[in-house]
Motif scaffolding. Structure first.
Motif, short mmCIF file in Angstrom:
data_model
loop_
_atom_site.label_atom_id
_atom_site.label_comp_id
_atom_site.label_asym_id
_atom_site.label_seq_id
_atom_site.Cartn_x
_atom_site.Cartn_y
_atom_site.Cartn_z
N ALA A 119 7.68 3.29 -5.68
CA ALA A 119 7.35 3.98 -4.66
C ALA A 119 7.13 3.35 -3.39
O ALA A 119 7.07 2.16 -3.21
CB ALA A 119 6.14 4.81 -4.93
N ASN A 120 7.32 4.00 -2.39
CA ASN A 120 7.12 3.40 -0.83
C ASN A 120 5.93 3.40 -0.18
O ASN A 120 6.05 3.52 1.20
CB ASN A 120 8.38 3.91 -0.19
CG ASN A 120 9.74 3.74 -0.84
OD1 ASN A 120 9.91 2.60 -1.27
ND2 ASN A 120 10.36 4.60 -1.21
N PHE A 121 4.72 3.81 -0.75
CA PHE A 121 3.45 3.91 0.22
C PHE A 121 3.26 2.78 1.15
O PHE A 121 2.66 3.00 2.11
CB PHE A 121 2.41 4.39 -1.02
CG PHE A 121 2.62 5.49 -1.49
CD1 PHE A 121 2.51 6.68 -0.90
CD2 PHE A 121 2.67 5.44 -3.05
CE1 PHE A 121 2.71 7.74 -1.50
CE2 PHE A 121 2.95 6.84 -3.73
CZ PHE A 121 3.07 7.80 -3.08
N PHE A 122 3.30 1.45 0.58
CA PHE A 122 2.95 0.48 1.46
C PHE A 122 4.04 -0.50 1.57
O PHE A 122 3.81 -1.60 1.83
CB PHE A 122 1.73 -0.24 0.69
CG PHE A 122 0.80 0.72 0.51
CD1 PHE A 122 -0.16 1.31 1.30
CD2 PHE A 122 0.32 0.82 -1.17
CE1 PHE A 122 -1.19 2.04 1.11
CE2 PHE A 122 -0.80 1.91 -1.28
CZ PHE A 122 -1.55 2.39 -0.20
N ASN A 123 5.19 0.01 1.38
CA ASN A 123 6.68 -0.69 1.53
C ASN A 123 6.81 -0.72 2.87
O ASN A 123 7.47 0.27 3.42
CB ASN A 123 7.63 -0.27 0.63
CG ASN A 123 8.86 -1.08 0.78
OD1 ASN A 123 9.02 -1.86 1.41
ND2 ASN A 123 9.86 -0.37 0.09
#
Lengths: 219, 671
Positions: free
Chosen positions: B251-255
Motif C-alpha cells: 500500500a502507499n500510505f507512507f510511500n
C-alpha cells in the motif's frame, strides 16, 4: 464475571443499608446486581470499548481525508468511480438492520424467543447484503483499474471501508452465534447479551453514516 | 456484581436439559483445578497473580533493555567506538527504547494497577478476570515476538517512533520493523483490554460508601491512565496497521514516491505518543502520592487538587502532541499554539509537585527506602520537567531537537520519574504482595547508588546536547569536545547496572532471611492509610473477608486514629483489631481457565504468518476463533470445583454465569 463479589450476608445488609441511604454510591441495575453506576459490567465495558473504537476509525478517516484527492502514482481516484445510487441503497440496507436489531432487543425483553431469532437472522441477513454490496463494489473498482496499491487515495479508501466491512462481518458472526445459542435455549428472557451486541451493531451503523458522508458524499 | 452467586447474571447461559454445567465446552480441556505449581500460574485469573506476572515479565525485559543500554554506552564511551556497527547500533537503540517504553515502564504500571486497584477500592477482583489474564498473556506474546526478531535475522532499526518514510521497505528491507508492528499491536491489544477492564472495575466495583472522591490517589491516577490508554492505543494501532499494509502488501500510505505525506505518521504516532508519556508517568505519580502521606504521617495535602490536576493532565495531554514536531515544518501558527499548550500542561504537574512538598511540610518524616525513592522522583522529575519547559519554547527547541539534550530530558522524567517511583512502589508494597519486606538498609544503599549512577549517566547528556552532539549516531570523532562527558556517562550507566543487581540481590537476601526466620508479616507494616493494608500480608486469594464499608477518604487510617483538638492523630484502636484475618472460607471466586492463554498463543501465529507465510495466518486464525468461543462459552466459575459453599444455598443452583460478552471479546481482536 458477575459473581466474584459473592458476598456474605452482612455485606449484603450493609449494601442494602447504603442503597437506601441518601449518600449512597451503590445503585441496583435492572437485574438487581449492585454496581456503583447501576450499569452492568458487561454493558459498561461495551460502551468503553466503543469509545476506543471511535479513535481507531478517527485515525483511518483522517488518513482518508488527507489522501482522498491524491493519485500522484497514477490510476483513477475513488471519487471517479463511485456509484452513489448503488452505495445509497446498500447504506439504506445497513440502516434498516439497526431497526431489526432494535426489534430483536425488544423481543428478548418480552421473552418472545421465536421473534428474537427471526430478527437476529434478519439483522444478520441485512448485514450480509451490505457486505456483499461492498465486495461487489470492490471488485468493480479493481476491474476499473483502482487496486489497493494503485495510489495513496485507493489505499486509504480500501483500508477505511475494509476496516468497516470487517467490523460488520464480526457483528454478523456475533448475531449468528446469538441465534445459535438462542436456538439451543441458552439465552434466557431479559438477557442483556442481545442488547450489548445491539450496541456494537448500532455503533458500526453510525460509523458507516460518517464514512458514507465523508467518503462518498462530500466532494 | 451479583448479590449472591445463586442469581443469574445478565449474560447467564443456562446449561439446559439438566446436564449440569458444561465443563469443557469445546471438548478440549477440562477445567483446571490446581492452586499450586506452575499450572496454577498459567491458568490463573487472580488479579494479584496476574499483577505479579506482569511485574516479573517487566523485570526480565528490564534486564534485556538494560543490557542494550550498556551496549550503547560502551559504544559511545570513547570516540570512534568499535563495539557495534552502525547497523547494529540502530537495532540496539531502537530495541532499547521500544523495550523500555512498551515492555518495562507500561507493564510495571500494569503490575501495580492490577495488584492494587481491587484492593484499594475494596473489591475481590477486577470486573473481567479472564480478560485480565488474556491481557497479560498477549502482552507477553507481543514482547516475545518483538524480541524474537533478534534471533530471526534483524531487529527493528527505525527508532522507537519509527518515522516514515524511513520505516518503509526501501529503507529498512529486513523484517525487523514488521516484528515491531506485530509485537506492538499485540501489546496494544493487552493495553486496550486492560483499560476496558480496569475502567469498569473502578467505576462499578467500589466498596459500599467509596465514592469517586474517596478513592485513593493511586487508583485515581490509574483510572486516568486507563482512559488515556483507551483512547491513545487505537490511534497507534491504526497507524501500525497502515504501516503493515505498506510493508507487507504494497500500500502507499507512507510511500513518498507515490505522493504520500510522511507527516501523517508523525501526527498519528505523536497523537498516541504524547498521551503515552502521561500513561507512563501518572501511575508513578500515584505511587508517590500513596508513599509520601504514609511516611509523613499526614493526609495528602489538597486531595481534590491532586485528583483534578491528574484529570487535567489527562485532558491537556491530548493537545500538545505537535511539540514533538517543531522541526518538521508544521507552520508558525501550529508551533505557537502547541508551544503555549505545552507550557500550560506544566501547571497541573507543578500543582502535584507542590502538593507533595506541602504533604511533607510539618510531617513526622520517616526516611525509609520507599520514601527515599518517592523524594527521588519528586526532585529528579522536577529537573526533567524544567528541561521539558525549555523544549516548549520552540526557538530553543529547534536548537535542541535530535540532540542529547532531549535524551537527557526524557530520561530524567522516565527514569528519574517513572522508574524511581516504581522502585519505591516495589519497596513499599513488597510486604503486601510477598509476605516479607525487602531489606531497608540494602534498599537505602540501593537508592543512593541508583541516584548517583542516574545523575552521572544522564546529567552530562544535557551538556553534550547543548554542545551539539546528535542522537542516534553510532559514533563521534575525536576533537568535538564530546569525549569527557561521554565517558562519565558510560561510568554512570554501569553504576545504574550495579544498582539493579543490588535490587535483585536484595530480593534474594530478604527472601532467604524471611524463610529462615519464618516470621509472619504484619498486615500493616508501614502504618498505612488505604484499604490494601487492611488485609493480611501476603494478600489472601479472596482479598477481603468482608468488604469494608467506607465513610471517608483514608478510611483505614481513620479506623486506627482520631484527632485531638490540635488536629494531631491520636490512636483510637489497635491495628490488630482493625485489620482482617484472612480466614474467610465461604468466598466464591472466579475459576481458573486455560482459554486466555490459548487465545493469546494464537495471535503470534497470525503475526508470524503475516510476515512469512499467509497459510500460517489461517492456522493461527482458526486457533484464535476457537479460543474466543471457548472463552465465551466457558462458565466464569466452575461449579464442580471443590470449594466450600457454606451459606450460599444448594450448590446445584449456582448458575453458570457466562463470562464476558462475546461482543467485546470478538470485537477487540479487530484492532
Amino acid at each position: 464475571m458477575t459473581d466474584i463479589s459473592a458476598v456474605t450476608a452482612e455485606e449484603r445488609a450493609a449494601k442494602e443499608a447504603l442503597t437506601t441511604a441518601p449518600s449512597s454510591a451503590m445503585i441496583e441495575d435492572s437485574h438487581g446486581h449492585v454496581t456503583n453506576t447501576g450499569i452492568s459490567n458487561e454493558k459498561l465495558a461495551m460502551w468503553v470499548f466503543l469509545g476506543s473504537e471511535c479513535l481507531l476509525f478517527g485515525g483511518l478517516i483522517s488518513t482518508f481525508m488527507l489522501y482522498k484527492e491524491n493519485n500522484e502514482a497514477g490510476g483513477p481516484l475513488p471519487s471517479d468511480l463511485y456509484d452513489i445510487p448503488f452505495t445509497s441503497i446498500s447504506s439504506f440496507v445497513l440502516l434498516m438492520s439497526s431497526l431489526t436489531m432494535v426489534l430483536a432487543v425488544a423481543a428478548i425483553g418480552r421473552g418472545d424467543h421465536r421473534k428474537l431469532r427471526t430478527w437476529l437472522l434478519a439483522t444478520a441477513l441485512l448485514g450480509g447484503i451490505f457486505i456483499s454490496g461492498q465486495v461487489y463494489e470492490f471488485q468493480l473498482f479493481v476491474k476499473e483499474g483502482m487496486g489497493f496499491t494503485t495510489n495513496t487515495a485507493s489505499s486509504a479508501f480500501y483500508a477505511l471501508t475494509g476496516f468497516h466491512g470487517v467490523h460488520v462481518s464480526i457483528g454478523i458472526v456475533m448475531l449468528i452465534s446469538a441465534f445459535t445459542l438462542s436456538a439451543r435455549g441458552r439465552i434466557p428472557t431479559g438477557s442483556e447479551s442481545i442488547e450489548i451486541i445491539g450496541l456494537y451493531w448500532h455503533f458500526v451503523d453510525v460509523v458507516w453514516i460518517v464514512i458514507f458522508t465523508v467518503v462518498y458524499l462530500i466532494k | 456484581m451479583s448479590l449472591t452467586p445463586t442469581e443469574a447474571g445478565p449474560l447467564a447461559l443456562p446449561t439446559g436439559n439438566g446436564r449440569g454445567p458444561a465443563r469443557n465446552p469445546l471438548g478440549v480441556f477440562s477445567r483446571p483445578r490446581t492452586t499450586t505449581g506452575w499450572r496454577s500460574w498459567v491458568t490463573t485469573v487472580d488479579h494479584k497473580k496476574i499483577g505479579i506476572m506482569y511485574g516479573a515479565a517487566a523485570l526480565v525485559f528490564f534486564v534485556i533493555g538494560g543490557i542494550e543500554a550498556l551496549l550503547i554506552r560502551v559504544q559511545l564511551a570513547t570516540p570512534s567506538g568499535q563495539l557495534l556497527s552502525a547497523d547494529l547500533y540502530n537495532q540496539v537503540f531502537t530495541m532499547h527504547g521500544t523495550t523500555m517504553v512498551f515492555l518495562v515502564v507500561m507493564p510495571i504500571g500494569s503490575a501495580l494497577m492490577n495488584y492494587l486497584i481491587p484492593l484499594q477500592i475494596g473489591a475481590r477482583d477486577v470486573a473481567f478476570p479472564r480478560l485480565n489474564a488474556f491481557g497479560f498473556w498477549v502482552f507477553l506474546a507481543g514482547g516475545l515476538m518483538l524480541n524474537s526478531s533478534w534471533l530471526l535475522g534483524h531487529a527493528p532499526d527505525g527508532g522507537w517512533f519509527n518515522y516514515a518514510p524511513n520505516n518503509g521497505v526501501a529503507f529498512s528491507p529486513h523484517h525487523g520493523i514488521d516484528f515491531w508492528n506485530m509485537g506492538l499491536i499485540m501489546t496494544g491489544l493487552a493495553s486496550l483490554t486492560g483499560a476496558i477492564n480496569l475502567i469498569v472495575t473502578c467505576l462499578n466495583m467500589r466498596a459500599p460508601g467509596m465514592t469517586l472522591m474517596k478513592m485513593p490517589v493511586f487508583t485515581w491516577m490509574a483510572l486516568v491512565t486507563q482512559f488515556l490508554l483507551l483512547f491513545a492505543i487505537p490511534v497507534l494501532t491504526s497507524a501500525q496497521f497502515l504501516l503493515m499494509f505498506d510493508r507487507l502488501f504494497g500500500a502507499n500510505f507512507f510511500n513518498v514516491e507515490a505522493g504520500a505525506d510522511p507527516l501523517l505518521w508523525e501526527h498519528l504516532f505523536w497523537i498516541f505518543g504524547h498521551p503515552e508519556v502521561y500513561i507512563m508517568i501518572l501511575p508513578a505519580f500515584g505511587v508517590v502520592s500513596e508513599i509520601i502521606p504514609v511516611f509523613s504521617r499526614k493526609p495528602l495535602f489538597g486531595y481534590p487538587f491532586m485528583v483534578f490536576s491528574g484529570i487535567a493532565i489527562g485532558f491537556m495531554g491530548w493537545g500538545v502532541w505537535a511539540h514533538h514536531m517543531f522541526a518538521s515544518g508544521i507552520g508558525p501558527i501550529s508551533v505557537a499554539a502547541f508551544s503555549v499548550s505545552t507550557m500550560f500542561i506544566a501547571v497541573p504537574t507543578g500543582v502535584k509537585v507542590l502538593n507533595w512538598l506541602a504533604t511533607m511540610w510539618g510531617g513526622k518524616l520517616r526516611f525509609s527506602t520507599p520514601m527515599l525513592f518517592a523524594i527521588g522522583l519528586v526532585s529528579m522529575f522536577t529537573i526533567g520537567g524544567l528541561s521539558g519547559v525549555t523544549h516548549a519554547v520552540s526557538p530553543s527547541d529547534t536548537q535542541q531537537t535530535d540532540t542529547y539534550y532531549i535524551v537527557a530530558h526524557f530520561h530524567y522524567v522516565l527514569f528519574g520519574g517513572a522508574l524511581l517511583g516504581f522502585l519505591g512502589g516495589f519497596y513499599f508494597w513488597w510486604p503486601k504482595a510477598f509476605g516479607y519486606a525487602l531489606d531497608d538498609k540494602l534498599g537505602k544503599v540501593n537508592f543512593w547508588v541508583i541516584l548517583i549512577g542516574f545523575n552521572m549517566t544522564f546529567g552530562p547528556m544535557h551538556i553534550l546536547g547543548l554542545q551539539g552532539m546528535p542522537r542516534r549516531i553510532y559514533t563521534y570523532s575525536d576533537g568535538y569536545g564530546f569525549n569527557f562527558w561521554n565517558f562519565v556517562s558510560t561510568i554512570g550507566a554501569f553504576i545504574i547496572a550495579l544498582a539493579v543487581v543490588m535490587f535483585f540481590a536484595n530480593i534474594v537476601v530478604s527472601r532467604r532471611r524471611a524463610r529462615a526466620a519464618a516470621k509472619v508479616m504484619a498486615a500493616d507494616p508501614w502504618d498505612g492509610r488505604s484499604l490494601e493494608w487492611m488485609v493480611p500480608s501476603p494478600t489472601p486469594e479472596h482479598n477481603f473477608d468482608e468488604v469494608p464499608v467506607i465513610t471517608q477518604f483514608d478510611d483505614f487510617w481513620h479506623r486506627k486514629y482520631g484527632e485531638d483538638d490540635k488536629g494531631r492523630p491520636v490512636r483510637i484502636a489497635a491495628t490488630a483489631d482493625v485489620v482482617q484475618t484472612g480466614d474467610a472460607t465461604d468466598v466464591h471466586l472466579p475459576s481458573p481457565s486455560y482459554w486466555p492463554l490459548v487465545l493469546a498463543a494464537g495471535l503470534p501465529i497470525v503475526g508470524y504468518g503475516l510476515i512469512y507465510n499467509l497459510w500460517l495466518c489461517l492456522v493461527g486464525g482458526l486457533f484464535v476463533i476457537a479460543a474466543i468461543y471457548g472463552l465465551t462459552l466457558e462458565p466464569a466459575s466452575d461449579d464442580e470445583a471443590p470449594h466450600d459453599h457454606g451459606g450460599h444455598g444448594p450448590a446445584g443452583d449456582d448458575t453458570t454465569t457466562g463470562a464476558e460478552a462475546a461482543p467485546e471479546q470478538e470485537a477487540a481482536l479487530v484492532d
